[in-house]
Design a protein around this motif. Structure first.
Motif, short mmCIF file in Angstrom:
data_model
loop_
_atom_site.label_atom_id
_atom_site.label_comp_id
_atom_site.label_asym_id
_atom_site.label_seq_id
_atom_site.Cartn_x
_atom_site.Cartn_y
_atom_site.Cartn_z
N ILE A 85 -61.42 36.25 15.27
CA ILE A 85 -62.84 36.48 15.56
C ILE A 85 -63.05 36.13 17.03
O ILE A 85 -62.33 35.29 17.59
CB ILE A 85 -63.76 35.66 14.64
CG1 ILE A 85 -65.16 36.26 14.59
CG2 ILE A 85 -63.80 34.18 15.04
CD1 ILE A 85 -65.96 35.86 13.35
N GLU A 86 -64.01 36.79 17.66
CA GLU A 86 -64.37 36.47 19.04
C GLU A 86 -65.68 35.70 19.03
O GLU A 86 -66.69 36.21 18.56
CB GLU A 86 -64.49 37.73 19.89
CG GLU A 86 -64.80 37.40 21.35
CD GLU A 86 -64.92 38.63 22.25
OE1 GLU A 86 -64.91 38.46 23.49
OE2 GLU A 86 -65.05 39.75 21.71
N TYR A 108 -56.72 32.88 14.40
CA TYR A 108 -57.04 32.47 15.76
C TYR A 108 -58.50 32.79 16.04
O TYR A 108 -59.12 33.62 15.36
CB TYR A 108 -56.16 33.20 16.79
CG TYR A 108 -56.33 34.71 16.76
CD1 TYR A 108 -57.26 35.35 17.57
CD2 TYR A 108 -55.57 35.48 15.89
CE1 TYR A 108 -57.43 36.71 17.51
CE2 TYR A 108 -55.73 36.85 15.83
CZ TYR A 108 -56.67 37.47 16.64
OH TYR A 108 -56.85 38.83 16.57
N ILE A 109 -59.04 32.11 17.03
CA ILE A 109 -60.40 32.36 17.51
C ILE A 109 -60.33 32.59 19.01
O ILE A 109 -59.73 31.79 19.74
CB ILE A 109 -61.35 31.19 17.19
CG1 ILE A 109 -61.40 30.94 15.67
CG2 ILE A 109 -62.75 31.46 17.74
CD1 ILE A 109 -62.17 29.69 15.28
N ILE A 110 -60.90 33.69 19.46
CA ILE A 110 -61.00 33.99 20.89
C ILE A 110 -62.31 33.40 21.40
O ILE A 110 -63.39 33.72 20.88
CB ILE A 110 -60.98 35.50 21.16
CG1 ILE A 110 -59.70 36.14 20.62
CG2 ILE A 110 -61.16 35.78 22.65
CD1 ILE A 110 -59.70 37.67 20.68
N GLY A 111 -62.23 32.56 22.40
CA GLY A 111 -63.43 32.00 23.01
C GLY A 111 -63.78 32.77 24.27
O GLY A 111 -62.97 32.84 25.20
N MET A 154 -61.71 24.40 20.34
CA MET A 154 -62.20 25.37 19.35
C MET A 154 -61.40 26.65 19.32
O MET A 154 -61.43 27.38 18.33
CB MET A 154 -63.67 25.71 19.66
CG MET A 154 -64.63 24.56 19.53
SD MET A 154 -66.28 24.97 20.17
CE MET A 154 -66.75 26.33 19.09
N PHE A 155 -60.67 26.94 20.41
CA PHE A 155 -60.10 28.27 20.57
C PHE A 155 -58.59 28.22 20.79
O PHE A 155 -58.06 27.28 21.38
CB PHE A 155 -60.76 28.97 21.76
CG PHE A 155 -62.26 28.92 21.73
CD1 PHE A 155 -62.96 29.52 20.71
CD2 PHE A 155 -62.97 28.25 22.73
CE1 PHE A 155 -64.36 29.47 20.66
CE2 PHE A 155 -64.36 28.19 22.70
CZ PHE A 155 -65.05 28.81 21.66
N GLN A 156 -57.94 29.28 20.33
CA GLN A 156 -56.52 29.46 20.62
C GLN A 156 -56.33 30.38 21.83
O GLN A 156 -55.33 30.29 22.54
CB GLN A 156 -55.80 30.07 19.41
CG GLN A 156 -55.63 29.12 18.24
CD GLN A 156 -56.96 28.74 17.59
OE1 GLN A 156 -57.76 29.60 17.23
NE2 GLN A 156 -57.19 27.44 17.46
N GLU A 195 -55.89 35.99 27.48
CA GLU A 195 -55.49 37.36 27.16
C GLU A 195 -55.47 38.22 28.41
O GLU A 195 -56.25 38.01 29.34
CB GLU A 195 -56.46 37.97 26.14
CG GLU A 195 -57.87 38.13 26.65
CD GLU A 195 -58.80 38.87 25.71
OE1 GLU A 195 -58.42 39.15 24.55
OE2 GLU A 195 -59.92 39.19 26.14
N ILE A 196 -54.54 39.17 28.42
CA ILE A 196 -54.66 40.28 29.35
C ILE A 196 -55.39 41.35 28.56
O ILE A 196 -54.92 41.85 27.55
CB ILE A 196 -53.29 40.79 29.85
CG1 ILE A 196 -52.62 39.73 30.74
CG2 ILE A 196 -53.48 42.05 30.68
CD1 ILE A 196 -51.87 38.69 29.98
N ASN A 197 -56.60 41.63 29.01
CA ASN A 197 -57.55 42.46 28.29
C ASN A 197 -57.71 43.77 29.07
O ASN A 197 -58.14 43.75 30.23
CB ASN A 197 -58.87 41.69 28.18
CG ASN A 197 -59.98 42.43 27.48
OD1 ASN A 197 -60.21 43.61 27.74
ND2 ASN A 197 -60.70 41.74 26.63
N THR A 198 -57.37 44.88 28.45
CA THR A 198 -57.35 46.16 29.17
C THR A 198 -58.67 46.92 29.09
O THR A 198 -58.73 48.09 29.46
CB THR A 198 -56.21 47.05 28.66
OG1 THR A 198 -56.31 47.23 27.24
CG2 THR A 198 -54.86 46.42 28.98
#
Length: 269
Positions: A85-86, A108-111, A154-156, A195-198
């Motif tokens: 979840i983000e 996992y949680i994306i912060g 809180m985040f991975q 993250e490398i976010n495209t």
């Protein structure tokens, strides 16, 4: 191993398709694992769905988790479906988010920091008329929030750590290198991945989040990296994954990571 940990679907109100569509797209792209990571509800709001075109309703969270877990079982042996979840990071409401999300078995949680000073980071009008000193202050506050999110435990994964450039490309030219370096050191010490976010290609800035310059410094400080397309339509699943892998190798990274049951899994590039 090929994976994509950042995908959305119809529940957030600004993405197309259902979860199954993204899983099927992941299989077509040759992924071994796909993470489903739609936006959390706004837990601190009194409204059931405070922003219908930004995030899911509070009552949808349980259904979201149940659907992903059911699809994880259904697709076992074909692709590893990860429950992610983000989550926004709001310091004032961090414990509410921690407690609420802690009730579910997320892999996992994306912060992600999407707001500073109560204004969206993607709101390009926020920069209008600001002095250079004020722009530096805004950028420093942005990275201070990212540092706080890393320290929160809180985040991975931390999402798109220079996304403030998305609709204001000049953000990258605001001189605040010390703030970025300090943030990367905090992230490394906290053992959180970036993250490398495209999805930057869908904004005015183009390119990826974060920039090559930040990735080079991240590698210097020993920051772990992962991959997320931030797909809001199934056709973008795994978008530019191989290009990212190649660039990371050129920068000097040897591995990237993904998460299962909040445990880091290290994969050679």
């Amino acid at each position: 191993m090929k994976f994509d940990l950042h995908t959305h679907h119809f529940r957030c109100g600004h993405a197309d398709g259902n979860i199954r569509d993204y899983i099927e797209a992941g299989i077509q792209a040759g992924l071994q694992a796909i993470g489903i990571s739609d936006h959390t509800p706004y837990f601190a709001s009194e409204e059931e769905q405070a922003f219908p075109r930004i995030a899911m309703a509070k009552s949808e969270l349980r259904r979201y988790v149940e659907e992903v877990l059911a699809l994880k079982e259904e697709y076992a042996g074909r692709i590893d479906v990860l429950l992610g979840i983000e989550s926004d990071y709001f310091p004032l409401h961090a414990e509410l988010y921690r407690t609420t999300l802690g009730q579910h078995p997320f892999d996992y949680i994306i912060g992600s920091v999407h707001h500073t000073e109560d204004v969206s980071i993607f709101n390009k009008t926020r920069w209008k008329g600001l002095s250079e000193a004020r722009k530096i202050e805004v950028k420093e506050r942005y990275y201070s929030l990212i540092s706080q999110s890393a320290r929160s435990g809180m985040f991975q994964i931390l999402g798109h750590i220079d996304a403030m450039k998305g609709n204001y490309p000049a953000f990258s030219d605001i001189v605040a290198d010390h703030a970025i370096d300090e943030t990367l050191q905090v992230i490394a010490e906290a053992g959180v991945a970036i993250e490398i976010n495209t999805s930057g290609k869908t904004k005015l800035s183009g390119g990826w989040y974060p920039s090559d310059a930040i990735l080079e410094r991240a590698n210097h400080y020993g920051v772990k990296v992962t991959f997320g397309s931030d797909a809001h339509k199934p056709s973008r699943v795994a978008d530019e994954l191989e290009e990212v892998r190649t660039r990371l190798k050129e920068i000097g990274f040897k591995e990237w990571v993904y998460f299962k049951q909040k445990q880091m899994q290290i994969v050679p590039l």
